[in-house]
Motif scaffolding. Sequence first.
Motif, short mmCIF file in Angstrom:
data_model
loop_
_atom_site.label_atom_id
_atom_site.label_comp_id
_atom_site.label_asym_id
_atom_site.label_seq_id
_atom_site.Cartn_x
_atom_site.Cartn_y
_atom_site.Cartn_z
N ALA A 74 -20.29 -8.32 19.33
CA ALA A 74 -19.36 -7.48 20.09
C ALA A 74 -19.75 -6.02 19.93
O ALA A 74 -20.02 -5.55 18.83
CB ALA A 74 -17.93 -7.70 19.59
N ILE A 75 -19.77 -5.33 21.06
CA ILE A 75 -20.04 -3.90 21.09
C ILE A 75 -18.80 -3.20 21.64
O ILE A 75 -18.27 -3.60 22.67
CB ILE A 75 -21.25 -3.58 21.98
N VAL A 76 -18.35 -2.15 20.96
CA VAL A 76 -17.22 -1.36 21.44
C VAL A 76 -17.63 0.11 21.44
O VAL A 76 -17.99 0.66 20.39
CB VAL A 76 -15.96 -1.55 20.57
N LEU A 77 -17.59 0.73 22.61
CA LEU A 77 -17.94 2.13 22.75
C LEU A 77 -16.68 2.97 22.95
O LEU A 77 -15.65 2.45 23.38
CB LEU A 77 -18.89 2.32 23.94
N THR A 78 -16.77 4.24 22.62
CA THR A 78 -15.61 5.11 22.71
C THR A 78 -15.71 6.03 23.92
O THR A 78 -16.64 6.85 24.02
CB THR A 78 -15.46 5.95 21.43
N GLY A 79 -14.78 5.87 24.84
CA GLY A 79 -14.69 6.73 26.01
C GLY A 79 -13.60 7.77 25.81
O GLY A 79 -13.22 8.09 24.69
N SER A 80 -13.08 8.28 26.91
CA SER A 80 -12.01 9.27 26.83
C SER A 80 -11.34 9.40 28.19
O SER A 80 -11.99 9.31 29.23
CB SER A 80 -12.56 10.64 26.42
N ALA A 81 -10.03 9.67 28.16
CA ALA A 81 -9.31 9.95 29.40
C ALA A 81 -9.83 11.23 30.05
O ALA A 81 -9.57 11.46 31.23
CB ALA A 81 -7.81 10.07 29.13
N ALA A 82 -10.58 12.03 29.30
CA ALA A 82 -11.20 13.22 29.89
C ALA A 82 -12.13 12.85 31.04
O ALA A 82 -12.36 13.66 31.94
CB ALA A 82 -11.96 14.00 28.82
N SER A 83 -12.66 11.62 31.02
CA SER A 83 -13.55 11.18 32.10
C SER A 83 -12.82 11.08 33.43
O SER A 83 -13.46 11.00 34.49
CB SER A 83 -14.18 9.83 31.75
N LEU A 84 -11.49 11.12 33.40
CA LEU A 84 -10.70 11.08 34.63
C LEU A 84 -10.50 12.48 35.22
O LEU A 84 -9.88 12.63 36.27
CB LEU A 84 -9.33 10.45 34.36
#
Length: 294
Positions: free
Chosen positions: A140-150
């Motif tokens: 399993a791979i989990v990457l960290t995004g952000s609501a800033a991408s919106l």
Amino acid sequence: MSGLPLSGKVAMIGGSSRGIGLAVAHRLSAEGAAVVLNGRDADVLDAAVAEIIAAGGRASGVLGSLATPGIAYAMVDAAREDFGRLDAAINCAGVAEPSGSTILTIDSEEFAAQIDAHLTSAFEVARAAAEVFAAQGSGAIVLTGSAASLGIFGGSGYPAAKGGVNALALAIAAELRPSGVRVNVVMPGAKTRLSTGDDYRAHIDGLRDRGVLDPGMHAAAADPGSVDHVAAIYAYLVSDLAVDITGSVFSAAGNFIGRYAEPELSLIAYRDHVDTPPYTLDDIDAALAAVRNP
């Protein structure tokens, strides 16, 4: 630790010497996993590893920036050499965009630094782990995004990099699905050194005052929950409980958990390109009239 959800599993966690990454490391350890930590400050990393061990866990550390080729592979090697295997890879590495940064003020070097810290680090972690996971048929791979991408938190380099993380995760989730490898994204909101202080408060207040950030999102950003709250979703996504979940983007803050719907194309206009000429600008304007934003 037998009987715990992650008993017997081994995880590598990029950017885990402090903040959300360290909270994730503690949660995975508490759930039974051995963890390989990572950070760029040797003293801080050593202290983080010592914390995990003092709490009864199994941990080791790999020093270096994950944007540097080879560091992620060193984490893979550490997992296998220190604990015998690798089952999960998480990336929480990142840095804040320069205070007050906008597309009008950020320079090329600052923009590249954001891409390296967020997107390149995610790629390096995913690539190194994927080789192991595809070969063993699980992982399993989990990457960290952000609501800033919106586009709701301003900046340019940070949201661009985080948007790239989402695209990377969706692409490799589709690619690795036949190999039994899961890939997901978490967009976390939590109180860290990047989301506290006078500069941060002035930033989100300015976004609210300009109408970029709505009052509800501003209130949530001004008083985020603890890092311990968001760590749970990472632990869940690398556990066997989530064995059927891949290619998803989650949002988590405090005791809120959300899941983004898959993007869906809306047809605006269509006609056969073989028998008809290209649209005129008036044609396009007329087609968009029914769906134009007010």
